[in-house]
Write a protein that holds these residues in place. Structure first.
Motif, mmCIF file in Angstrom:
data_model
loop_
_atom_site.group_PDB
_atom_site.id
_atom_site.type_symbol
_atom_site.label_atom_id
_atom_site.label_comp_id
_atom_site.label_asym_id
_atom_site.label_seq_id
_atom_site.Cartn_x
_atom_site.Cartn_y
_atom_site.Cartn_z
ATOM 1 N N LYS A 76 32.738 11.977 38.055
ATOM 2 C CA LYS A 76 34.187 12.029 37.965
ATOM 3 C C LYS A 76 34.926 12.271 39.279
ATOM 4 N N PHE A 77 36.041 11.586 39.349
ATOM 5 C CA PHE A 77 37.045 11.805 40.378
ATOM 6 C C PHE A 77 38.125 12.684 39.740
ATOM 7 N N TYR A 78 38.583 13.669 40.470
ATOM 8 C CA TYR A 78 39.651 14.535 39.999
ATOM 9 C C TYR A 78 40.836 14.381 40.941
ATOM 10 N N VAL A 79 41.969 14.004 40.394
ATOM 11 C CA VAL A 79 43.171 13.781 41.186
ATOM 12 C C VAL A 79 44.080 14.994 41.017
ATOM 13 N N SER A 80 44.716 15.404 42.105
ATOM 14 C CA SER A 80 45.615 16.553 42.019
ATOM 15 C C SER A 80 46.907 16.279 42.779
ATOM 16 N N LEU A 81 47.869 17.160 42.575
ATOM 17 C CA LEU A 81 49.139 17.048 43.285
ATOM 18 C C LEU A 81 48.983 17.329 44.767
ATOM 19 N N ALA A 82 47.891 17.928 45.158
ATOM 20 C CA ALA A 82 47.648 18.205 46.578
ATOM 21 C C ALA A 82 47.322 16.936 47.355
ATOM 22 N N HIS A 83 46.919 15.868 46.658
ATOM 23 C CA HIS A 83 46.587 14.617 47.333
ATOM 24 C C HIS A 83 47.862 13.920 47.803
ATOM 25 N N THR A 84 47.925 13.675 49.092
ATOM 26 C CA THR A 84 49.079 13.003 49.696
ATOM 27 C C THR A 84 48.858 11.490 49.673
ATOM 28 N N MET A 113 46.468 34.618 39.963
ATOM 29 C CA MET A 113 47.483 34.135 40.863
ATOM 30 C C MET A 113 47.419 32.621 41.044
ATOM 31 N N ALA A 114 46.214 32.091 41.219
ATOM 32 C CA ALA A 114 46.089 30.649 41.423
ATOM 33 C C ALA A 114 46.571 29.883 40.202
ATOM 34 N N GLY A 115 46.271 30.403 39.032
ATOM 35 C CA GLY A 115 46.713 29.751 37.801
ATOM 36 C C GLY A 115 48.224 29.710 37.699
ATOM 37 N N LEU A 116 48.869 30.805 38.048
ATOM 38 C CA LEU A 116 50.333 30.853 38.010
ATOM 39 C C LEU A 116 50.940 29.908 39.041
ATOM 40 N N ALA A 117 50.324 29.835 40.218
ATOM 41 C CA ALA A 117 50.817 28.917 41.247
ATOM 42 C C ALA A 117 50.689 27.470 40.780
ATOM 43 N N THR A 118 49.593 27.163 40.096
ATOM 44 C CA THR A 118 49.388 25.814 39.563
ATOM 45 C C THR A 118 50.466 25.479 38.540
ATOM 46 N N LEU A 119 50.719 26.405 37.625
ATOM 47 C CA LEU A 119 51.750 26.168 36.608
ATOM 48 C C LEU A 119 53.126 25.986 37.234
ATOM 49 N N THR A 120 53.411 26.729 38.289
ATOM 50 C CA THR A 120 54.686 26.576 38.995
ATOM 51 C C THR A 120 54.830 25.162 39.545
ATOM 52 N N GLU A 121 53.755 24.646 40.150
ATOM 53 C CA GLU A 121 53.785 23.281 40.694
ATOM 54 C C GLU A 121 53.946 22.250 39.585
ATOM 55 N N LEU A 122 53.249 22.454 38.476
ATOM 56 C CA LEU A 122 53.307 21.484 37.375
ATOM 57 C C LEU A 122 54.661 21.475 36.679
ATOM 58 N N ARG A 123 55.402 22.560 36.797
ATOM 59 C CA ARG A 123 56.737 22.632 36.178
ATOM 60 C C ARG A 123 57.811 21.932 37.006
ATOM 61 N N LYS A 124 57.497 21.578 38.219
ATOM 62 C CA LYS A 124 58.483 20.917 39.073
ATOM 63 C C LYS A 124 58.784 19.523 38.535
ATOM 64 N N PRO A 125 60.036 19.094 38.628
ATOM 65 C CA PRO A 125 60.407 17.764 38.127
ATOM 66 C C PRO A 125 59.564 16.659 38.777
ATOM 67 N N GLY A 126 59.061 15.775 37.958
ATOM 68 C CA GLY A 126 58.304 14.626 38.445
ATOM 69 C C GLY A 126 56.840 14.896 38.756
ATOM 70 N N ALA A 127 56.380 16.122 38.555
ATOM 71 C CA ALA A 127 55.000 16.465 38.920
ATOM 72 C C ALA A 127 53.986 15.616 38.150
ATOM 73 N N TYR A 128 54.144 15.543 36.853
ATOM 74 C CA TYR A 128 53.173 14.790 36.060
ATOM 75 C C TYR A 128 53.240 13.298 36.356
ATOM 76 N N GLN A 129 54.433 12.790 36.611
ATOM 77 C CA GLN A 129 54.575 11.374 36.950
ATOM 78 C C GLN A 129 53.846 11.071 38.264
ATOM 79 N N ARG A 130 54.005 11.943 39.277
ATOM 80 C CA ARG A 130 53.317 11.757 40.561
ATOM 81 C C ARG A 130 51.808 11.836 40.390
ATOM 82 N N LEU A 131 51.368 12.800 39.586
ATOM 83 C CA LEU A 131 49.939 12.988 39.354
ATOM 84 C C LEU A 131 49.318 11.751 38.700
ATOM 85 N N HIS A 132 49.958 11.265 37.655
ATOM 86 C CA HIS A 132 49.431 10.084 36.962
ATOM 87 C C HIS A 132 49.548 8.820 37.805
#
Length: 120
Positions: free
Chosen positions: A91-99, A1-20
């Motif tokens: 290592k530092f790990y950055v995620s979309l959860a970081h505001t 379930m967590a993996g699918l939720a992650t993929l759902t978030e990553l598929r949202k427009p602009g997700a990778y741009q925000r992450l990077h």
């Protein structure tokens, strides 16, 4: 379930741009902070996963990382933890959860920790 939720978030427009963008902002702030504190260090890696090596030598291979000051890294990591920033040994790990507020808190912790390292 967590993996699918992650993929759902990553598929949202602009997700990778925000992450990077978040990772790029943190990497640049960390290097700038250490440079301003006159602490020899190299911030290496990719925007979403990176680390800091306390050395004045260029980091080009795994072997070159061995010249870094591991004791200083441990101290820096401990100082970050005291300031509410959890970072593993490596290592530092950055995620979309970081505001934006999380990023600001992290940058403030970088500055405070670097100032303490510089003064001691």
């Amino acid at each position: 379930m967590a993996g699918l939720a992650t993929l759902t978030e990553l598929r949202k427009p602009g997700a990778y741009q925000r992450l990077h963008a978040a990772g790029s902002r943190l990497r640049a702030a960390l290097q700038q902070t250490l440079d301003q504190a006159e602490i020899p260090a190299k911030v290496c890696g990719e925007d979403t996963v990176f680390d800091v090596y306390f050395t004045d030598q260029e980091i080009t291979t795994y072997r070159s990382t061995l010249s870094a000051n591991g004791a200083l890294l441990k101290r820096f990591n401990r100082l970050l933890l005291e300031r509410g920033i959890l970072k593993g040994d490596h290592k530092f790990y950055v995620s979309l959860a970081h505001t934006d507020a999380d990023l600001e808190q992290t940058i403030a912790a970088f500055k405070s920790a670097a100032a303490q390292l510089h003064s001691s």
